[in-house]
Structures are given as structure tokens and as C-alpha cells.
Motif scaffolding. Structure first.
Motif, short mmCIF file in Angstrom:
data_model
loop_
_atom_site.label_atom_id
_atom_site.label_comp_id
_atom_site.label_asym_id
_atom_site.label_seq_id
_atom_site.Cartn_x
_atom_site.Cartn_y
_atom_site.Cartn_z
N GLU B 162 -69.73 51.25 -11.97
CA GLU B 162 -68.85 51.43 -10.82
C GLU B 162 -68.61 50.12 -10.06
O GLU B 162 -67.49 49.78 -9.69
CB GLU B 162 -69.50 52.46 -9.88
N LYS B 163 -69.72 49.38 -9.86
CA LYS B 163 -69.64 48.19 -9.01
C LYS B 163 -68.78 47.07 -9.60
O LYS B 163 -68.41 46.14 -8.90
CB LYS B 163 -71.05 47.67 -8.71
N TYR B 164 -68.48 47.16 -10.92
CA TYR B 164 -67.69 46.08 -11.55
C TYR B 164 -66.19 46.26 -11.35
O TYR B 164 -65.41 45.44 -11.81
CB TYR B 164 -68.04 45.95 -13.03
N LYS B 165 -65.79 47.35 -10.68
CA LYS B 165 -64.38 47.59 -10.34
C LYS B 165 -63.43 47.49 -11.55
O LYS B 165 -62.41 46.80 -11.50
CB LYS B 165 -63.90 46.60 -9.24
#
Lengths: 205, 205
Positions: B162-165
């Protein structure tokens, strides 16, 4: 199918050459082998090769055998005077599993079928007649499937051995044990009435 | 079953260890091989052995391959920025046969299933996250089957990346092309209404 591997494609192609196995089933089987230990594939391949290369046909009854004479023909407790004529080795296995027959077999290797180009000379009929000529056989039981081809084959063999005055019979046709009468086909039901058996005999077996 | 031959029995036993193949089917297959030229069995055994012993897994996408890097990962015309996440190599084959996808794959090797004892660590999830961390991947398409396990797996992976967009999507669910509406299950039909697409877009594809 788009295969990412020639080895996979080749394996799937070979497996799908087997009857009733399509490409999808073949793929499923082959991928299953990949998830199993390599020994599984090793054993499978070896078992098939050994079977195909080393299995023999009994020279007396043409059943499948590991030796030149099969276990049944070799068994001195079996009566060689009673010969049960069958199409296929699967029929031998089926009858053996009933443990109701103490004679020997003669495997024809099929039945006469002009449509499929199977004439009497392609089957083990001559060797059966030879056996009869030699005088060992006293009784012949026809256990072929109850189809036109089966009946034709029975009749063809019967004509050839008629003069030797053997006891001949065919296996009984009738309603399966445990079956409801109302669901039986009329030919089978009709035959089972015509060939009815004495009640005392029926309660013994 | 009463086998008259150990070689036959052994071959039938090995074949019937395959999933969905019982003893009777195995017997039919093995006897079929006996009627075919011996080369057939030879080719079959060799193809299975070669496949099992020599096939590799692509070190990038974990697809089945004859080389350390599969044809798809090795193909410079494919876009390595778009990764389609699938359960199984069969899914790769299915998507490849549509010729609609130009990215690369990532084969998980299954889906998370607590009932079957398959946790995330048994799947190729870490290697996918690593790939994302390295920054090669721009888009991820989840193409897992639409079951509870599939959805769980999608969600588990999504949480990790998720955090890597990235751009993430799942393949569209809806009525099959050519299917009658009245026979569709209501969940599928419901989803196909919620996720309706502009008409202009639908007539282009």
C-alpha cells in the motif's frame, strides 16, 4: 494452449494421447506430479515401462501374465475341462473377483465386428478350436457381452465346435441382484422370465 | 481387483495415484498402452521424467520455464512495470491465450488458506514485495480467483504494498460474454451493475 515450457508441453501432449484424457486434464495431472516428490514420477514411469516391455500373454489362454503360462492355467486346482470364453482380460478379472468359477479362461482379445474391421482371424478363435480338437475341453461357457457383436462371436465359435458335442452355455442374463423390476429394460426382463430357474435352486445360490 | 500379473498391478497402482483417476480408469489406460506400439509408452515415460527432473521455475516470476528466466520475463517487448499477480501457472496460460496483456506475471503458487494450512510464507509474496521495493513495478493487477481465499490473499498483498502508491486493480467480474442475464448468479450480476463501464468503452473492446 500457450505453454511457457517445452518440457511441460511435451509431457502434456504425451499424457493427452491417452484415451479420455484431454489437454486440460493432462495439464492438471502433470502439474500434480510437479508438486509431488520426484520419486512419484520415477515410479510411475518405471512401472509403465516395465509393464509395457515385460508383460507376457499366457500361451494357453491369452490372459495377461508375468510368465509364459498364467497363474490360472498353472493352478492345478483349476479344472482345465471347463473353459470360459471372454473378450478381454478385464472380464477375467471381473469373473475371478466373484470366486464362483473354478475352470480356466480363453481370452479372445475382442469380438467379431465388421464395422471396426475385426474379423475372426484377428481374434484367438483358431487357438480355441485347436484346444477343443485336442480333446481337453468338455464344457464351454460363453461370457461375452450381450451385444450384436458378442452374439455373432458366440455363434461363430459355436458353429466351429458344434461337431465335438461339448456342453455349451452362456452366462445368465436377468435382473441384477438388488435391482427394482420396474426400472429393468424389457429385453432383460423378458429373458429373465423365459429363462426362469427353479425356486429351490435360487435360494441356494 | 484380481490381477493376473504383478507388472499390470504395479502399473495400475501407480497410475491410480494420480488425482481423479481410480483403479478402473487406470486399468483402462494401462491396457490401452499395451495395445499401442511400445514407443508410445517409451515417449510417455520419458516426457514425464524429463519434465519432472529438468523443468525450472522462473527466478523472477515463478512461472514454469525451461530456462532460469522464463520466455515472458525474457521478452524485451513485455512491460516489466505492469505485474499481473496470479495463483498458478495455469492462470498465466489462460491470460496469455487471450493475447490482451503485455505486462509480466508473478505466480504466487496458491492462495492463503488457513484451512489447508497455507500461510503467506508458503507463497511467493515476499518476493513480490521485494520487487515492488526495488521500484521496477508501477502497476499491479490482481487476477486471483474470486473466492474468500483469493480475496484474503489480494488484501494481504495490498496491505504490504500500500505504502508504495502503485496503481492497483483487480480483473473485472461480470456476466460472461454470450451469457444470458437470467442465468447469472446475483452476486456476479450485482457487481457487473455496480462496476458498469461507459458504453463507448464497451463497444471498442
Amino acid at each position: 494452449m500457450d505453454f511457457s515450457s517445452k518440457l511441460l508441453e511435451n509431457a502434456v501432449n504425451e499424457v493427452s494421447r491417452l484415451p479420455g484424457i484431454g489437454k486440460r486434464t493432462a495439464l492438471r495431472l502433470v502439474l500434480y506430479l510437479l508438486r509431488q516428490p520426484a520419486e512419484h514420477t520415477q515410479y510411475l514411469s518405471e512401472a509403465l515401462l516395465h509393464f509395457r516391455n515385460d508383460v507376457k500373454t499366457c500361451e494357453n489362454c491369452h490372459n495377461i501374465s508375468d510368465t509364459t503360462l498364467c497363474e490360472i492355467c498353472n493352478n492345478s486346482k483349476r479344472n482345465p475341462e471347463i473353459v470360459c470364453v471372454v473378450e478381454d482380460i478385464r472380464d477375467v478379472m471381473a469373473i475371478e473377483s466373484t470366486a464362483q468359477f473354478n475352470g480356466v479362461y480363453h481370452v479372445l482379445g475382442g469380438k467379431i465386428s465388421p464395422i471396426e474391421g475385426i474379423g475372426p482371424q484377428k481374434l484367438q478363435i483358431d487357438s480355441l478350436v485347436e484346444k477343443v480338437e485336442k480333446g481337453v475341453v468338455k464344457e464351454i461357457i460363453f461370457a461375452l457381452s450381450s451385444t450384436m457383436e458378442g452374439d455373432t462371436t458366440n455363434f461363430y465359435i459355436f458353429k466351429q465346435i458344434e461337431k465335438y458335442k461339448l456342453i455349451t452355455s452362456t452366462i445368465a442374463r436377468g435382473i441384477s441382484v438388488g435391482d427394482e423390476l420396474e426400472y429393468a429394460d424389457e429385453v432383460t426382463l423378458g429373458r429373465s422370465i423365459v429363462n426362469r430357474i427353479p425356486f429351490e435352486q435360487s435360494i441356494k445360490s
